[in-house]
Structure formats: C-alpha cells, structure tokens
Design an enzyme around this catalytic site. Structure first.
Site, PDB file in Angstrom:
ATOM      1  N   LYS A  98       0.995  -1.244  -0.048  1.00 30.24           N
ATOM      2  CA  LYS A  98      -0.084  -0.159   0.043  1.00 30.24           C
ATOM      3  C   LYS A  98       0.907   1.207  -0.054  1.00 30.24           C
ATOM      4  O   LYS A  98       2.197   1.230   0.680  1.00 30.24           O
ATOM      5  CB  LYS A  98      -0.612   0.015   1.168  1.00 30.24           C
ATOM      6  CG  LYS A  98      -1.914   1.036   1.329  1.00 30.24           C
ATOM      7  CD  LYS A  98      -2.652   1.229   2.626  1.00 30.24           C
ATOM      8  CE  LYS A  98      -3.963   2.216   2.744  1.00 30.24           C
ATOM      9  NZ  LYS A  98      -4.838   1.569   3.873  1.00 30.24           N
ATOM     10  N   SER A 154      -9.616   2.022   3.147  1.00 26.52           N
ATOM     11  CA  SER A 154      -8.791   2.912   2.197  1.00 26.52           C
ATOM     12  C   SER A 154      -7.979   1.825   1.286  1.00 26.52           C
ATOM     13  O   SER A 154      -7.202   2.538   0.447  1.00 26.52           O
ATOM     14  CB  SER A 154      -8.186   3.822   2.837  1.00 26.52           C
ATOM     15  OG  SER A 154      -7.179   3.079   4.039  1.00 26.52           O
ATOM     16  N   SER A 158      -9.916  -0.200   7.175  1.00 30.75           N
ATOM     17  CA  SER A 158      -9.361  -0.124   5.822  1.00 30.75           C
ATOM     18  C   SER A 158      -8.564  -1.449   5.229  1.00 30.75           C
ATOM     19  O   SER A 158      -8.440  -1.404   4.107  1.00 30.75           O
ATOM     20  CB  SER A 158      -8.504   1.010   5.916  1.00 30.75           C
ATOM     21  OG  SER A 158      -9.105   2.248   5.939  1.00 30.75           O
TER      22      SER A 158
END
Lengths: 489, 477, 95
Positions: free
Chosen positions: A81, A156, A180
């Site tokens: 990420k 997210s 997330s």
C-alpha cells in the site's frame, strides 16, 4: 501448473513451487508484471510499478534458492500500500501533497518482508492519507472493483484489495484505522487481517490516527495471510507502541481444530441497515462454522453502536495533528511563489490536500480546540473504553465474534461521495475493533447479486492465530475465496 | 500609589544527554546546519518518537533535589502550532500530568533576605530548531539541529517581587542544575533560557494584574534589565490611566527595552491532547531509588556544613559550596592540609585568580587538589611561609610538580636554626647602629625594619615570628 | 450543533487551510452534519469513565541514551522544496 496460470497460485503454493524449482521467481514476477501491464488499466489499483527492482529482487531470490538458502517468502511478489515508506521509491499516500515524495527510508513492514525474501512489484493505490471507505479520495483517481468496475473496491486499502482480487499480485500489505483492510477485503472477495494494536510496527507507515492505525496482510486466503503476518509482526524498538512479545508461527497454527470453538454473534451487527442479501450470506457462513463444530450463540456489545461517532472524533483529532507536518518546508508539495510564511502554509496545505482530508482536519481541529476538548475528544475516549469493556465481557463467554464485515456489498462509484456520514457508516461494523485495539479478520463468505460478501471475525488481544485458524478451516470447507472475478481469470 | 510587581519564571534547561529526547541523533552544539537532525527530528512522514531514558532520569534527579513529588505516571501531550522551526507542527511536551510536581528553592537576593520560592512543576519536552534571519536569498533559513534536544521546563510560582529576586532565583536554579549535572548551564549556547511572566498590582491587593510574558532571556543581566524595564513600563501604563495588554514581548538589549512580538501567538489555541505515539510514562521505582541514593549533598546544605564544621564565613562558604567541582576540590585540599580555613582562603583567592587568569574551570586546574593540599600543609607545619608558598604555587602551576620537590630544589625551607638566625640578627644590629639607637630611644616601630633586614638576608626563608622574637630579645637587652 | 461561517473560518485558520468564500456555507453545513452525528455520544453517561488513549494499558518503554542515528543531510534534503547552505528556506520570518 503452467506459466499461464501462475497467478492462481496461493502464496503457500508459490513458496513450495519456488523451493521445488518448478518455476523461478523471475518467471513469477514477470507473469504478475505482465498482468499488471495488461489489466490494471481497468482497475487503477496500482500507482507505481517497480518493475526493474522487482526483477532484480526476483533474480536475487532465484540465486538464494539455487544456493539452498531460501528465506520464508523467498521470491514471492507482493504489493505495498502506498502508505508504507519505501526507500528510493515514491511514497505518495494517495495525495498530491506527497506526489513528489521519494522516501529516504523503508518502513519496518517493508524491510521485514524484504528480509523474508519477498519481491516488491510496486505500490498500491489508496484513499488519500487512508481517509476514505471507497478509494474515491485518491489523488490518483478511484480504484475500481474487479467484480463490477462501476463499483468501489472499498477503502482505504482499495488498491491492495482490488489487485489481489484480480490476481495482479499474490498478496499485498494494507493498513486499517477503521476497517481499511477488512472492508475492501470484504467488498473485493479476499481475506484481510487487522492485527492487534501493537502487533505490527508502525515505523514508516504514514500516520493517519496513531492510536488506531495497524498494518496487516491482504491475500486470497487466511493461509496466505498467515505467511505474510509471520514476516510482518513483531517488536520494533522504533515504535513505542509496538508490543514486545513473541510472534507465534501463524502458519503452523492454521491446523488448530474449530471443534468446540465458541462463536458469538453480536446482535448489534445484525440489526437495522444490514442488507438482506448480506444477512443471508452471513447466516449460511455461520452455518458452515457450526458444521465444523463451532458452538454459536448470540451476544451483545451494548456500546458498539457509538463506535462510528467516537471514531469520527478520535481519528480526525489525531489526524489533524499528524498532518500538521505537511507544511511545504522539508518535503512534499509547496505552493508557487508564496507571499509570506502564512501564505506558504495555507496555500501549500490547501492545494496539497484533497477535500476529504481537509474536512477531517477541520473536524479534528475543532474537536481539540479550547472549550470543546471535553465534549468531543475526552468523551470519545471514554466511549472507547466502554466499547473495549463490552468486547472483554463478551470474550468471557465466547472465543471469537462473527458478523458481516460490511452491512452492504460494494456500492457504486459516486453513490456516497455527496454525504460524508453515509460513507462513514460503511465502516459501522469494523471500527469497534480499532477503537478496542483487537485483532479482526474479514474472509469471503459468499455472494449476493454477483458481489462478494465478507464475514468478519474479531478475537481477543493477540489472538490472530486463532482467527487465521478458524478462517483456514472455513476456507478448507468452502471455495468462495478461490473465485476469480470474470475477466481476470 | 505603591505598586507590587509579581514575577514568575519559566526556565528551560537543556538536559545533558548524549542523544535527543525522542531520537538517537546526537545533541552536540555548533555542528553544520541540519547535520544533527535525524528523520525523526525532521518530522518525516511515518517516523515515531521513542523516549530517552536519561532524560527521564535527569528530570527525576531534579525533582528529588527540590523536594518535589516525582509523578508515578505522567503523560506526554502534543502542543499544536505552526512555526518553521517546529518540524511536526506540534511540540511533544507534558501538559496536564508533568513528571515533577511541587518543590521549592532557596534564593539569596543581593542585599536582601534569603527566602524560599515555590516551584509549581517541571516537565519534559523537546526543543525546537532555529530560524536564521540573516538574508538567504531574501528568505529565512531553518536549522533543525536543536530540534528534539531534551528540555526540562521549570515553572516557578509567581512569588518574586523584584527583578533582583528573579535574578537570584535564576542564579540559584543555575547553581542547582549544574550541581546535579543535569544541564551544562551554558547560556550563550542557549542551554539555560528564561521566559519571565511579569505583572504589577497595587500593594496589598491579592488579585494579580494582567501579565505579559518576556520570551527568551539568555543572561542574568538581561533578565534583570528586562524585568525592571517591564515593571516600570507597566506602572507607567497604569498610572497613565491605561491598561496592560496580555501579550508576549521580546527584550532588545541594545535599546534596553521590551517590545511586543510581531508574530502574534495566534489566539494561543494549542489544542493539547495526549500524544498517541507515546504510552504513559511510568517512572520505574528503581530509577527513583537509584537517583535518591546517588543524590549529592546539595549546595545549601554544603554551605551550611562549611560554616558549621570548618568555621568559614558564610560568604566564603557560599563561594566554595555553590559550584560542585570547586566544593569537591576545596574539601580535598582541606583534608590533605588539615587546615580548612587556610584551604578556603587559598581556593577562593590564589587558585581562583590563577584559574580566572587562564580562563580554566577548576576541574581542569593544572594544580590538583592533592598537590595544593600538600603545599598548604607546608605552610601549616611551618616549613615555608605564606609568602614563599605563593612562589611555590606559581612554579607548581607552570611545571606541574609537587610542592615538596620545588621547596627542596629551590632551598625554600624556612630557616628555623636558632644559631644561624642569631648570627644574622647580630649582623643586622651591627650594620645599623643609628636605627638601634633610635629604637632604644623609644621608636619601637623600627622593629619591623630589623625584621625586614633579616628576612631580606634570608631571601624570605626565615620564620618571621622567630626572627621577631630573637630581635626583640637582643634589642631589648 | 451548527457551525457558523466565522467558526469554520477560525478553525481553518488554526489548521492553516483556506476555504473559498463561496464554499464556506456548504462546508459549514457538512461539518455541522458530522458534529450532529457525533453528538450521539451524548446519549451515554460517561461520568467516572477513565478516557482510553491507547488500547494497550502498558507503560512507555524507554530507550538507552545512545547515539544510534547516522544523518545523511544530502539525502534528506533531496526531497526539500528549497534549501541553501544546508538550511531549509522559508519566506522571511519577522519576530
């Protein structure tokens, strides 16, 4: 397995295949790089591809394997990420603010996975500074759900989830502040784990809300997550909130039997707002657990209904302070020709941050400001304790809690952007585990109207091994996690 | 109207640690810009603070020394504001729960009564960097070397009523922090800085007047001048019918005045909240115990003991006791020579002058305490006179040798052989018949002249008391 | 809870963010809606409940006082918008 279907291998399968030299890491890496190049235009799940470094790392891995010195994840490709700092590689955190930021250092998660032999394919798209539940707040544009590209992947960690679901990578790292990892895992039909707060180091993970943020693995199966977590977890002297306790062998623990496991269903997670299709899938998943020998009973978490309101004070408050360092002085975006210092600050920040980030900074600033601290921040921290106590009480009678990860399946892009509160409610079932600091996992439980549904499991502090074990047993009895979105087979 | 000034001081003492409070970066002063600033001190994305054990230990030591409560549990908070020398946009400090609570300090104002001043609290925090306002392409340059240096902020009660008392408080604190070896006290380098809160009220009034804060005073003189100016300014304002505005002011030493800061501290809403990167600080009981055990005898107690046990005058005792190295040195000298008052005199006068001349600290004295003690022992046992001792001391200073070696080599031993001295006395009397006559005619003061002649003949090595006695005996025959 | 435009402007100034005049009302309404939502917390009496700042109730670990960082100014400043002579540059600050 032929070269054309390497992307259907699990992390465990890749580790075995590489060790047995059925294929090389270079071949595996090329295969995934090729898929990314061909398919990611449909998803926008990856913001930076580090092809050359990946191939170098893959060849190095092949060398180690040839010398008989493989490390636990030797040669296995994965995505990070874009919230994790990666030395020499842009680390933008989904924000214009950091669009030009090449990190001078590696996050602990990145260096640990590298030290375990993993190969980095690139950096995954995400909501700006991890603030979002749909991946629509990214400076790099929304990520699309591979099951229906008109829909969001969740957020997210939406880029990580979409890329794993589309088999553009065998696994990815994610972070979870209010859901997330779990919510996008659920919406994309993969497995994701948020560990206990303090289990994985936060060093080098760009902070959103420091007392809630936790990094975790995202992969097709619980077994794959166990492989990643084993490498990611552990004490780090660079993180004061990292817990100094031994890391169990999560892979070895997968085989623990489910027989006699006490599963609690918090009635608050099955009430108003739960999509009927999701409810049906979750019920049948619970039935599978029962068949495996679990004892299922209803429990109650009386204060859990206040988790979203409490979260939307605590998280923005911490964020408003964490994001003060983005001032256009030492790194990141700086406005053109500032008139004076004030102008430098205000324009750099106003131009560098997107709307949702600014909204949360304002809410957080307000919640901490003189005269409002007690009513908001202090109150929220008190609610937080009540929520944790609810969980601890429940865990006196059950071993894990189960319920829908998200009350609805993936929604349409743009559907909730107009109303922040409706967006915040997508995390209604996931936020409580962050507030309480508990480990929680989401795994594919079935489909409704062609969209994946996730089952969430929440465990006691540091009980990641049990969560992974339950999920592994479930996944041995089901094949939801092996389903590949049409067009990405 | 009679006005009463009310003054409280906030003193920032840089703690003498090797590394910074929340990072493993060095704390050395004077390095090239930004070469002592790690990613943590620069507030890069993703970095985290880890608290330095030594900073806590030094704060505990201070707390014990002022008789404060060392909090079992204290909290680090974030103080949020934007300023270019503050990299993270917040300063990590302690707010609601400081590590040191309460305590007091004895002050000795010049020409006034000694008294105790209450200390409200002392808390740990990180220092900011520095803005260099010289012209860099029309811009300000930021050096973050100092960012993250550990500070102990020591907050006094508003209990001082004159600039002189404020300076006395600052001096007493300066003595104490150096005594405890928690701060080097170097004011030029900014290791010991002071913010002063000043207000005035009609004498007899209980309520405080509106205060102003004078920031960043880095010398005793400036503290005294700035506070004095500010007191007079506030009285002028009030007597002119005006009101004092609560504000932050800066002292301009060139113009000897205070003026409001131009960068207003924007409404002062610092939005303090517990730093989520740092768990509660629980001071280990073992650390408190170890510090308690290791706590040195403190300056006030030591001074009292010097007066009591050694019979020193309070002023001399203070001069010796208020610097730990000097006091240690002094006590070693006194032990070796066996004469505490002689030792006090020498350390305060001869040694102090020599050190001062060469700009040395007592710890770096070329003449060690043992050797100075050895020299003074020779005065005490009559081997040499005080006057000869000064010559010997100069040689010891430059050569680095022991007193006895020099005394023997130079033949400086006092002549105490009565026969030899009697012969000299005879010679002097024979050579000065006129003075002998005058003396015997009643001009007794001339005895000094004869003593001088004998001393001269022995190059000062004769024992003056003995010479005196022999001369008297012979002349008075 | 309803925030006025002035309140929003004041908060934005504290946070060093600018809000265009024409966006002020809309933002004030959005923020007010969030605060209304958050106000659900008031339904629970929390008097006597110790606020929880961290999930783990453990004390802070202390680091030995050692220099462990090696500092590479050139690398750190490679990402800086403006530097000169090793200093970060900002528009002139007047105290």
């Amino acid at each position: 397995m032929t070269g054309e279907s390497l992307h259907l291998e699990s992390v465990a399968g890749l580790v075995r295949g590489l060790a047995e030299r059925r294929f090389s890491s270079e071949a595996v890496t090329r295969h995934f790089l090729d898929r990314i190049a061909r398919l990611d235009a449909r998803l926008n799940s990856i913001v930076t591809v580090t092809a050359e470094t990946a191939l170098d790392q893959a060849r190095e891995a092949d060398g180690r394997i040839a010398r008989g010195q493989p490390r636990p994840l030797e040669g296995v490709p994965l995505l990070h990420k874009d919230i994790f700092c990666t030395q020499g590689v842009r680390t933008a955190c989904g924000s214009r603010m950091l669009d030009n930021f090449v990190s001078p250092y590696d996050a602990t998660v990145v260096s640990r996975l590298r030290a375990a032999g993993a190969v980095m394919l690139g950096k995954a798209n995400m909501d700006e500074f991890a603030m979002g539940s749909s991946n629509e707040t990214s400076f790099y544009g929304p990520v699309r759900n591979p099951w229906d590209t008109e829909r969001v992947p969740g957020g997210s960690s939406g880029g990580s989830a979409a890329a794993v679901a589309a088999r553009l990578t065998p696994a990815a790292t994610g972070t979870d502040t209010g859901g997330s990892i779990r919510q996008p895992a659920a919406l994309c039909g993969i497995t994701g784990l948020k560990p206990t707060y303090g289990r994985v180091s936060r060093w080098g993970m760009i902070a959103f809300a420091s007392s809630l943020d936790q990094a975790g693995p995202m992969a097709v199966s619980a077994e794959d997550c166990a492989h990643l977590l084993r490498a990611m977890a552990g004490f780090d002297e660079r993180d004061s909130t990292s817990m100094n306790r031994p890391v169990p062998d999560y892979v070895a623990a997968l085989e623990a039997p489910v027989d006699g496991l006490r599963v609690g269903l918090p009635r608050e997670w099955f009430g108003e707002g739960l999509d009927a299709g999701v409810a049906e899938v979750v019920e049948s998943a619970v039935a599978v657990l029962r068949e495996l020998g679990a004892e299922v009973r209803e429990v109650s978490l009386p204060h859990v209904g206040l988790s979203v309101p409490a979260y939307y004070v605590v998280a923005p408050a911490e964020a408003s302070s964490n994001l003060a360092r983005y001032d256009g002085v030492r790194f990141g975006y700086r406005c053109k020709d500032p008139r004076d210092l004030h102008d430098l600050y205000v324009r750099s920040r106003s131009e560098g941050f997107g709307a949702e980030v600014k909204r949360r900074i304002l809410i957080g600033t307000y919640a901490l400001s003189a005269g409002y601290y007690d009513a908001y921040y202090r109150k929220a921290q008190q609610i937080r304790r009540l929520i944790r106590e609810d969980f601890l009480r429940a865990f006196e009678t059950v071993d894990v809690l189960a319920g829908p990860t998200s009350p609805t399946p993936a929604f349409r892009i743009g559907e909730r952007t107009r109303d922040p509160v409706s967006m915040y409610l997508s995390d209604v079932n996931t936020i409580a585990a962050n507030l309480a600091g508990l480990p929680a996992l989401s795994m594919p439980a079935g489909f409704t109207a062609g969209l994946p549904v996730g089952l969430q499991l929440v465990g006691r502090d540091f009980d990641e091994g049990r969560l992974l074990g339950v999920a592994h047993r479930f996944q041995q009895a089901t094949d939801w996690h092996r389903r590949v979105p049409p067009g990405f087979e | 109207m009679q006005w009463e000034p009310v003054i409280g001081l906030e003193i920032h003492a840089q703690l003498s640690t090797r590394s910074k409070i929340f990072s493993g970066a060095p704390t050395a002063y004077g390095a090239e810009p930004n070469t002592q600033a790690s990613l943590i001190d620069l507030g890069f994305p993703g970095v985290l603070p880890v608290l330095n054990e030594a900073a806590v230990r030094l704060a505990v030591r201070f707390g014990l020394a002022i008789g404060a409560t060392v909090a079992r549990r204290s909290i680090f908070a974030r103080k949020n504001y934007f300023y270019p020398d503050l990299p993270k946009g917040y300063q990590i400090s302690q707010y609601e729960a400081p590590v040191v609570v309460g305590g007091s300090l004895t002050i000795h104002p010049e020409g006034g009564e000694s008294r105790r001043i209450g200390i409200t609290r002392a808390h740990l925090e990180e220092d900011a960097g520095k803005s260099l306002h010289e012209d860099f392409q029309g811009m300000t340059g930021i050096d973050l070397n100092r960012a993250g240096t550990p500070l102990l902020e020591i907050v006094s009660e508003p209990e001082m009523h004159s600039a002189r008392e404020a300076v006395a408080y600052m001096r007493a604190l300066h003595v104490l922090v150096r005594y405890l070896r928690i701060c080097d006290g170097n004011m030029q380098e900014g290791s010991f800085r002071c913010d002063a809160n000043v207000s005035v009220r009609p004498k007899g009034e209980a309520a405080f007047g509106t205060r102003t804060e004078i920031k960043n005073l880095n010398s005793f003189r400036f503290v005294e001048r700035a506070i004095q100016y500010e007191i007079e300014r506030q009285i002028d304002v009030l007597e002119g019918g005006g009101t004092v505005v609560q504000e932050t002011r800066l002292y301009d030493p060139d113009r000897d005045e205070t003026r409001p800061m131009r960068t207003k501290e924007e409404a002062n809403d610092y939005r303090y909240f517990p730093d989520p990167d740092l768990l509660p600080l629980v001071v280990p009981e073992a650390m408190v115990e170890a510090e308690r055990q290791a706590l040195p005898e403190l300056p006030e107690a030591r001074k009292a003991r010097f007066v009591e046990d050694y019979g020193l005058k309070p002023a001399d005792a203070m001069q010796l006791a208020f610097d730990r190295d000097t006091a240690d040195y002094y006590e070693a000298v006194a032990r070796v020579c066996g004469d505490a008052r002689l030792a006090a005199n020498w350390v305060n006068v001869e040694l102090a002058a020599a050190l001062n001349r060469e700009g040395l600290d007592v710890a770096c004295s070329p003449v060690s305490a043992e050797r100075l003690g050895g020299l003074l022992a020779r005065i005490a046992d009559g081997t040499i006179s005080g006057k000869i001792a000064k010559q010997v001391f100069e040689k010891m200073w430059t050569e680095g040798t022991e007193a006895d070696v020099i005394i023997e080599r130079e033949g400086l031993r006092q002549i105490t052989d009565t026969g030899a001295l009697e012969a000299l006395v005879e010679e002097v009397i024979a050579a000065n018949p006129k003075q002998v006559e005058q003396y015997r005619a009643g001009k007794g003061k001339l005895l000094g002249f004869f003593v001088g002649q004998v001393m001269k003949a022995t190059q000062g090595k004769a024992n003056p008391a003995q010479v005196n006695q022999l001369l008297k005996k012979r002349l008075d025959e | 809870m309803s925030l006025s435009d002035e309140q929003v402007s004041a908060i934005a100034e504290l946070a060093r963010l600018s809000v265009p005049r024409d966006a002020l009302r809309g933002l004030a309404q959005e923020l007010s809606a969030i605060l209304d939502f958050v106000a659900q917390m008031n339904a629970v009496d929390t008097s006597g409940v110790e606020p929880m700042a961290h999930p783990q109730d453990v004390p802070q670990r202390l680091r030995p006082d050692e220099v462990t960082e090696t500092i590479d100014r050139a690398r750190y400043q490679a990402v800086a918008p403006a530097v000169s002579h090793g200093l970060y540059l900002v528009p002139r600050v007047i105290e």
